[in-house]
Design a protein around this motif. Structure first.
Motif, mmCIF file in Angstrom:
data_model
loop_
_atom_site.group_PDB
_atom_site.id
_atom_site.type_symbol
_atom_site.label_atom_id
_atom_site.label_comp_id
_atom_site.label_asym_id
_atom_site.label_seq_id
_atom_site.Cartn_x
_atom_site.Cartn_y
_atom_site.Cartn_z
ATOM 1 N N ARG A 1 0.575 -1.023 -0.184
ATOM 2 C CA ARG A 1 0.237 0.170 0.366
ATOM 3 C C ARG A 1 0.504 1.149 -0.454
ATOM 4 O O ARG A 1 2.270 1.322 0.364
ATOM 5 C CB ARG A 1 -0.884 0.466 1.156
ATOM 6 C CG ARG A 1 -0.261 0.429 2.597
ATOM 7 C CD ARG A 1 -1.252 -0.232 3.498
ATOM 8 N NE ARG A 1 -0.755 -0.383 5.276
ATOM 9 C CZ ARG A 1 -1.233 0.121 6.059
ATOM 10 N NH1 ARG A 1 -2.046 0.044 6.416
ATOM 11 N NH2 ARG A 1 -0.754 -0.251 6.910
ATOM 12 N N SER A 2 -0.039 2.540 -0.627
ATOM 13 C CA SER A 2 1.168 3.986 -0.386
ATOM 14 C C SER A 2 2.576 3.312 -1.329
ATOM 15 O O SER A 2 3.145 3.786 -1.352
ATOM 16 C CB SER A 2 0.633 4.254 -0.084
ATOM 17 O OG SER A 2 -0.510 4.167 0.979
ATOM 18 N N ASP B 1 -2.464 2.401 -3.988
ATOM 19 C CA ASP B 1 -3.481 3.696 -3.293
ATOM 20 C C ASP B 1 -3.307 3.199 -1.489
ATOM 21 O O ASP B 1 -2.469 2.264 -1.652
ATOM 22 C CB ASP B 1 -4.923 3.613 -3.794
ATOM 23 C CG ASP B 1 -5.657 2.248 -3.501
ATOM 24 O OD1 ASP B 1 -5.278 1.478 -2.595
ATOM 25 O OD2 ASP B 1 -6.600 2.280 -3.960
ATOM 26 N N ASN B 2 -3.711 3.481 -0.670
ATOM 27 C CA ASN B 2 -4.048 2.881 0.257
ATOM 28 C C ASN B 2 -4.245 1.925 1.016
ATOM 29 O O ASN B 2 -3.977 1.041 1.849
ATOM 30 C CB ASN B 2 -4.254 4.281 1.961
ATOM 31 C CG ASN B 2 -6.146 4.034 1.101
ATOM 32 O OD1 ASN B 2 -6.087 2.749 -0.137
ATOM 33 N ND2 ASN B 2 -6.605 4.924 2.021
ATOM 34 N N LEU C 1 -3.064 2.469 -8.634
ATOM 35 C CA LEU C 1 -3.888 4.159 -8.850
ATOM 36 C C LEU C 1 -4.388 3.891 -10.378
ATOM 37 O O LEU C 1 -5.161 5.148 -10.654
ATOM 38 C CB LEU C 1 -2.569 4.759 -8.039
ATOM 39 C CG LEU C 1 -3.095 6.813 -7.813
ATOM 40 C CD1 LEU C 1 -4.736 5.884 -7.064
ATOM 41 C CD2 LEU C 1 -2.169 7.516 -7.382
ATOM 42 N N ASP D 1 -10.325 9.232 0.549
ATOM 43 C CA ASP D 1 -9.852 7.865 0.455
ATOM 44 C C ASP D 1 -8.006 8.352 0.795
ATOM 45 O O ASP D 1 -7.300 7.307 1.638
ATOM 46 C CB ASP D 1 -9.588 6.214 -0.442
ATOM 47 C CG ASP D 1 -10.887 6.343 -0.349
ATOM 48 O OD1 ASP D 1 -11.300 6.126 0.437
ATOM 49 O OD2 ASP D 1 -11.486 4.952 -1.139
ATOM 50 N N ASN D 2 -7.740 8.945 0.501
ATOM 51 C CA ASN D 2 -6.135 9.827 -0.255
ATOM 52 C C ASN D 2 -5.565 10.890 1.200
ATOM 53 O O ASN D 2 -4.647 11.304 0.976
ATOM 54 C CB ASN D 2 -5.930 9.089 -1.317
ATOM 55 C CG ASN D 2 -5.623 8.115 -1.796
ATOM 56 O OD1 ASN D 2 -5.206 6.742 -1.087
ATOM 57 N ND2 ASN D 2 -6.262 7.492 -2.375
ATOM 58 N N TYR E 1 -2.438 11.539 2.926
ATOM 59 C CA TYR E 1 -1.252 11.379 2.987
ATOM 60 C C TYR E 1 -1.217 12.689 2.508
ATOM 61 O O TYR E 1 0.253 13.270 2.102
ATOM 62 C CB TYR E 1 -1.835 10.908 1.812
ATOM 63 C CG TYR E 1 -1.725 9.123 1.667
ATOM 64 C CD1 TYR E 1 -0.107 8.349 3.110
ATOM 65 C CD2 TYR E 1 -2.871 8.616 2.260
ATOM 66 C CE1 TYR E 1 -0.528 7.576 3.155
ATOM 67 C CE2 TYR E 1 -2.576 7.570 2.614
ATOM 68 C CZ TYR E 1 -1.648 6.556 3.307
ATOM 69 O OH TYR E 1 -1.555 5.018 4.061
ATOM 70 N N LYS F 1 3.371 11.782 1.002
ATOM 71 C CA LYS F 1 2.770 11.380 0.045
ATOM 72 C C LYS F 1 1.519 12.195 -0.801
ATOM 73 O O LYS F 1 0.489 11.657 -0.877
ATOM 74 C CB LYS F 1 2.840 10.041 -0.035
ATOM 75 C CG LYS F 1 3.982 8.957 0.399
ATOM 76 C CD LYS F 1 3.630 8.456 0.150
ATOM 77 C CE LYS F 1 4.723 6.856 0.479
ATOM 78 N NZ LYS F 1 4.988 5.223 0.653
ATOM 79 N N LEU G 1 -0.784 10.719 -4.380
ATOM 80 C CA LEU G 1 -2.693 9.600 -4.112
ATOM 81 C C LEU G 1 -3.991 11.397 -4.022
ATOM 82 O O LEU G 1 -4.780 9.796 -4.573
ATOM 83 C CB LEU G 1 -2.535 8.700 -2.645
ATOM 84 C CG LEU G 1 -0.906 7.982 -2.120
ATOM 85 C CD1 LEU G 1 -0.743 7.993 -1.456
ATOM 86 C CD2 LEU G 1 -1.405 7.096 -3.878
ATOM 87 N N ALA G 2 -3.953 11.740 -3.437
ATOM 88 C CA ALA G 2 -4.650 12.976 -3.837
ATOM 89 C C ALA G 2 -5.143 13.937 -4.931
ATOM 90 O O ALA G 2 -6.177 14.311 -5.669
ATOM 91 C CB ALA G 2 -4.619 13.561 -2.236
#
Length: 368
Positions: A58-59, A153-154, A159, A326-327, A330, A335, A338-339
């Motif tokens: 993840r991430s 992603d988380n 992604l 969800d992100n 971050y 990070k 991610l968004a």
């Protein structure tokens, strides 16, 4: 009349083609629609909703690579032609690993861990891969190197795949919501503008009531009444956007119904419905087309807001608004991409629709 309409249409198209940003935005949206329709041909993760992931990866940053062990499932699901458009059912169990070796009719592997000091070992009998398989076949068909171009992603999901499949929600919400708003808005606007009197007063009262309620609050109320879900969001957004269309159509109809050709149509004994749908509405569509482009952008933003609040498309359906929700943590955890990536995608799509709206406004402006 026909020649006049053709010449006006040709002039409008010519003006639109001269608008660089309008044409560029149109091409951008056309490419994005193509990508959303054939997303499972393009996405690295072809499982339904691009929902495969593993918490061990993840991430991860863009360009992350990992070795995947793929073990066929005992019960293989049936495949259909429409899986290429809706996603393929999972036929293998995928496991990220650090290393492996084949010995004593078994495959021994170490599960993936970023901390090399933590080693979790396991084994799988070679019979799980099918009958009469040798070492080379296993290494060639069931062990592969996978690269995540935009990272994970988380939940450890790809992604890029989620971004591609999630574009369907944003584009679909625009088309469906605008279609609903056009049908309802044109109907009420034409009634109010053509008949006037009490009908006009009643429609305007309804428009003013709906317009006085904040859009997002009204959408939330409708969504809660209809229930959470994919299509419920489309209907809810569409039912809040028709008032602008109705006001524009009403004003256009009120002016056009006094024109001489409408008076001539009445003298010839044409019915009111024929006059409205064949003579008035076709000549009042220019501003409606322009406002529809703006409504596309508004619908996308409203849906993203609902997804961010947890009232939009529900898991596991991916959407750009839900990806931001969800992100977004971050952003301050090192990070932010991610968004930011789904946010930039949404920004570009909304900007493209606004550019098309401006180009159509200029092209359909009768004064120029």
């Amino acid at each position: 009349m026909s020649l006049s309409n053709q010449s006006l249409t040709a002039l409008a198209l010519q003006k639109f083609r001269r608008n660089f940003w309008g044409v560029f935005s149109f091409v951008f949206i056309a490419v994005l629609v193509f990508i959303s329709i054939f997303g499972y041909f393009l996405a690295p993760d072809t499982t339904q909703y691009a929902n495969w992931g593993d918490l061990a990866i993840r991430s991860k940053e863009p360009g992350f690579k990992v070795t995947l062990l793929q073990v066929p499932l005992e019960n293989q699901p049936e495949s259909h032609w429409y899986d290429y458009f809706t996603g393929h059912p999972e036929t293998v169990m995928q496991k990220p690993i650090n290393s492996y070796k084949i010995a004593n009719d078994s495959l021994y592997f170490d599960e993936y861990s970023e901390d090399k000091s933590i080693v979790i070992s396991d084994k799988i009998p070679l019979s799980a891969f099918g009958k009469a398989v040798d070492n080379k076949t296993i290494e060639k068909e069931f062990i592969s190197q996978k690269k995540f171009l935009l990272g994970t992603d988380n939940q450890g999901r790809d992604l890029l795949s989620r971004l591609i499949i999630g574009s369907r929600v944003s584009i679909a919400i625009g088309f469906v919501a605008v279609l609903i708003s056009l049908v309802v808005g044109i109907f009420f606007g034409a009634l109010a503008g053509y008949y006037g009197g009490k009908i006009d007063a009643m429609v305007m009262w309804l428009i003013n009531v709906i317009w006085s309620i904040p859009t997002l609050l009204l959408v939330i109320a409708i969504t809660l009444a209809l229930g959470k879900g994919f299509w419920q969001v489309f209907v809810a957004v569409g039912l809040t956007m028709w008032v602008e269309v109705a006001r524009v159509v009403r004003g256009q109809v009120m002016g056009i119904k006094e024109m001489q050709y409408v008076t001539a149509a009445r003298a010839l004994g044409y019915t009111n419905s024929r006059i409205i749908f064949h003579h008035i509405l076709p000549n009042s569509m220019a501003p409606v087309i322009v406002i529809s482009a703006a409504n596309f952008a508004s619908a996308i933003l409203v849906e993203s807001g609902l997804s961010f609040l947890g009232l939009g498309a529900q898991l596991p359906v991916p959407s750009w608004g839900a990806m931001i929700k969800d992100n977004y943590n971050y952003i301050i955890l090192g990070k932010p991409y991610l968004a930011i990536i789904p946010g930039v995608a949404m920004l570009l799509l909304v900007l493209a629709f606004m550019m098309i709206g401006n180009a159509l406004r200029d092209a359909l402006d009768v004064k120029t």
